[in-house]
Design an enzyme around this catalytic site. Structure first.
Site, PDB file in Angstrom:
ATOM      1  N   ASP A  56       1.101  -0.862   0.272  1.00  0.00           N
ATOM      2  CA  ASP A  56      -0.600  -0.047   0.180  1.00  0.00           C
ATOM      3  C   ASP A  56       1.165   1.548   0.250  1.00  0.00           C
ATOM      4  O   ASP A  56       1.658   1.793   0.543  1.00  0.00           O
ATOM      5  CB  ASP A  56      -0.803   0.389   0.555  1.00  0.00           C
ATOM      6  CG  ASP A  56      -2.025   0.862   0.957  1.00  0.00           C
ATOM      7  OD1 ASP A  56      -1.906   1.686   0.396  1.00  0.00           O
ATOM      8  OD2 ASP A  56      -2.590   1.114   2.573  1.00  0.00           O
ATOM      9  N   ASP A  57       0.738   2.009  -0.946  1.00  0.00           N
ATOM     10  CA  ASP A  57       0.861   3.730  -1.114  1.00  0.00           C
ATOM     11  C   ASP A  57       2.767   3.981  -1.082  1.00  0.00           C
ATOM     12  O   ASP A  57       3.445   4.599  -0.419  1.00  0.00           O
ATOM     13  CB  ASP A  57       0.505   4.245   0.427  1.00  0.00           C
ATOM     14  CG  ASP A  57      -0.286   4.979   0.503  1.00  0.00           C
ATOM     15  OD1 ASP A  57      -1.619   4.128   0.240  1.00  0.00           O
ATOM     16  OD2 ASP A  57      -0.434   5.805   1.576  1.00  0.00           O
ATOM     17  N   CYS A  79      -6.708   5.491  -2.834  1.00  0.00           N
ATOM     18  CA  CYS A  79      -6.711   3.826  -2.180  1.00  0.00           C
ATOM     19  C   CYS A  79      -7.868   2.887  -3.268  1.00  0.00           C
ATOM     20  O   CYS A  79      -7.727   2.446  -4.281  1.00  0.00           O
ATOM     21  CB  CYS A  79      -7.109   3.233  -1.251  1.00  0.00           C
ATOM     22  SG  CYS A  79      -5.103   3.538  -0.082  1.00  0.00           S
ATOM     23  N   HIS A  90      -9.396  -1.852  -0.690  1.00  0.00           N
ATOM     24  CA  HIS A  90     -10.236  -0.781   0.444  1.00  0.00           C
ATOM     25  C   HIS A  90     -10.755  -0.820   1.732  1.00  0.00           C
ATOM     26  O   HIS A  90     -11.234  -1.805   1.729  1.00  0.00           O
ATOM     27  CB  HIS A  90     -10.562   0.611  -0.211  1.00  0.00           C
ATOM     28  CG  HIS A  90     -10.521   1.626   0.549  1.00  0.00           C
ATOM     29  ND1 HIS A  90      -9.198   2.546   1.094  1.00  0.00           N
ATOM     30  CD2 HIS A  90     -11.187   2.290   1.175  1.00  0.00           C
ATOM     31  CE1 HIS A  90      -9.566   3.482   2.045  1.00  0.00           C
ATOM     32  NE2 HIS A  90     -10.625   3.836   1.467  1.00  0.00           N
ATOM     33  N   ASP A 146      -0.590   0.276  -4.950  1.00  0.00           N
ATOM     34  CA  ASP A 146      -1.430   1.421  -5.633  1.00  0.00           C
ATOM     35  C   ASP A 146      -1.570   2.469  -6.200  1.00  0.00           C
ATOM     36  O   ASP A 146      -2.173   2.759  -6.773  1.00  0.00           O
ATOM     37  CB  ASP A 146      -3.086   0.955  -4.439  1.00  0.00           C
ATOM     38  CG  ASP A 146      -2.846   2.221  -3.066  1.00  0.00           C
ATOM     39  OD1 ASP A 146      -1.590   1.734  -2.639  1.00  0.00           O
ATOM     40  OD2 ASP A 146      -4.203   1.578  -2.020  1.00  0.00           O
TER      41      ASP A 146
END
Ligand SMILES: [Ca+2]
Ligand SMILES: [Ca+2]
Length: 470
Positions: free
Chosen positions: A35-36, A75, A131, A309
């Site tokens: 993530d991120d 996200c 998410h 993402d």
């Protein structure tokens, strides 16, 4: 496939247990999301100080895409597009508050894991694939921590915020006096490792969703110790960078006020340290999973896909987080290793976006093609990273704001007509907006023809959802 053979095929699918285990034609898929994670990994070269030995060793096995971009820099819309194969501009899912299944276009969409399930795969996973608020239980046969909850809890510092910025919520960073095993992502990887250690009588689609480096950047002390805050490299920022950016771009850059607060509280170096530390923690989790795959009986017939993402800005264009259409916020990680197909350590510089992942896996695993998918299989590029490829990467943020990224240029057009054009051959930080210069009219037109022609109305928002800043 003819109607008859399709019926025969579906009845075979229904018979599940009679299917053979994974083989060359029906390989397993290990599907890892981080993530991120922006391009601050060794193999993409986005930050000189970062240490990501495990992600880099995966890149050394397969193809890493140097110009991969998200479908949306946020996200929920990014993951929704990746998992359904439908663009935000077609579904109306543009933001984090819009549950995928509330979109009329996606209500009965067959997600990637569901498509694998329909072909007799064992489909399981853990952590953040969808998410956080919208885990889509029907996508999985088994999930960790559960079908309804995708995030195991994380420890937090005694005193919050740790960075001293008032009302900062999870925009915060601090080392933790805990072991790796106390972290939620470690527990998710434990689950995934458990699945890899089993023998399976069917091929599997196994998802591993790592939450870090999503905020808050609270990870064990040893990862902070890898980066000395007073010595780390800060992003290159031009203080007047927004002067040539149209109003809508300035709004996206400045609305959170993050950059001003970070500077006011003297936190820029600490924040960069926290992000780097969180990346190295996530990398260690990826390493555990890769080690388990290597030791398992499945390594020779398992495709590994690792993706993030979207990107992340840490001050570039005076902007923080994702939620914008520039390079730092839209560039994401995509690494694919396919036994017998990809050559070790290859890089692909073609512009690809997240919509292509679903059709790629459909082709690699010989699933029934799905005509509604809006991306195109990347298999030709996996076989030959220099192969011809004529598509730019399209990223959408909020309704009718799009970026079109070709190998050399980025063109942005906002809903109000505001435009940006950057020449990556001479300006990799996107400092100089060329959109107003008449000599670039033709370049703009060539890119504008790729803008989505449909901009679906906003899909409904979830009710009673905590307003989530990131
Ligand atoms: Ca994210
Ligand atoms: Ca500028």
């Amino acid at each position: 496939m003819s109607a008859f053979s399709r019926r025969a095929f579906l009845s075979t699918v229904a018979a599940g247990p009679l299917l053979p285990a994974a083989d060359k034609n029906r390989p397993n898929v290990l599907f890892i999301a981080v993530d991120d994670l922006n391009d601050w990994i060794g193999c993409l070269g986005g930050h000189p100080d970062v240490k990501t030995p495990n992600i880099d060793r995966l890149a050394a096995r397969g193809v890493s895409f140097a110009k991969a971009y998200c479908a949306a820099p946020s996200c929920n819309p990014s993951r929704t597009a990746l998992m359904t194969g439908i663009r935000p501009s077609s579904s109306g899912v543009y933001e984090n508050r819009q549950p995928m299944r509330e979109s009329s276009a996606l209500k009965s969409a067959v997600t990637m894991p569901q498509h694998f399930m329909q072909h007799g795969y064992r489909v399981t996973g853990g952590g953040k694939i969808y998410h956080g608020a919208f885990p889509d239980p029907q996508s999985w046969q088994q999930y960790f921590p559960s079908q309804e909850k995708n995030q195991p809890g994380d420890p937090v510092p005694d005193k919050r915020p740790a960075n001293g910025i008032p009302k900062t919520a999870h925009f915060d960073w601090s080392a933790l006096p805990v072991t790796d095993a106390e972290m939620g992502d470690y527990k998710t990887t434990d689950y995934v490792i458990g699945e890899l250690n089993k023998s399976h009588d069917k091929p599997f689609f196994l998802a591993c969703g790592i939450y870090k480096p999503h905020l808050p950047w609270y990870v064990p002390q040893k990862y902070f110790d890898m980066y000395a805050a007073d010595k780390i490299t800060l992003p290159t920022v031009k203080d007047d960078d927004l002067d040539d950016v149209p109003a809508e771009g300035r709004r996206l850059a400045l609305r959170s006020g993050d950059h001003k607060k970070v500077l006011e509280f003297g936190q820029w170096r600490k924040a960069v340290q926290g992000y780097l530390a969180s990346i190295s923690f996530a990398d260690a989790c990826v390493g555990r999973v890769l080690d388990a795959l290597d030791k398992s009986p499945h390594s020779a017939n398992t495709i590994v896909v690792l993706w993030s993402d979207h990107g992340w800005s840490l001050g570039e264009k005076l902007h923080w987080r994702k939620f914008a259409l520039w390079e730092e916020a839209t560039r994401n990680v995509l690494i694919v290793s396919v036994p017998g197909v990809t050559k070790p350590g290859t890089k692909c510089a073609r512009t690809v976006d997240a919509l292509h992942i679903y059709p790629t896996l459909v082709e690699l695993c010989n699933l029934t093609p799905k005509k509604e998918l809006e991306g195109k299989s990347l298999v030709s590029l996996l076989k030959d990273p220099q192969a011809k490829w004529d598509l730019p990467a399209i990223t959408t943020y909020e309704r009718n704001n799009h970026s079109v990224r070709s190998e050399r240029w980025r063109y942005i057009r906002y809903h109000d007509g505001g435009e940006e054009l950057y020449d990556h051959a001479n300006d990799e930080m996107e400092f100089h907006n060329l959109a107003g210069k008449p000599e670039f009219t033709k370049i703009k037109q060539e890119h504008a023809r790729w803008l989505p022609t449909v901009n679906a109305p906003d899909s409904p928002e979830a009710k009673n959802l905590r307003r989530e800043p990131a």
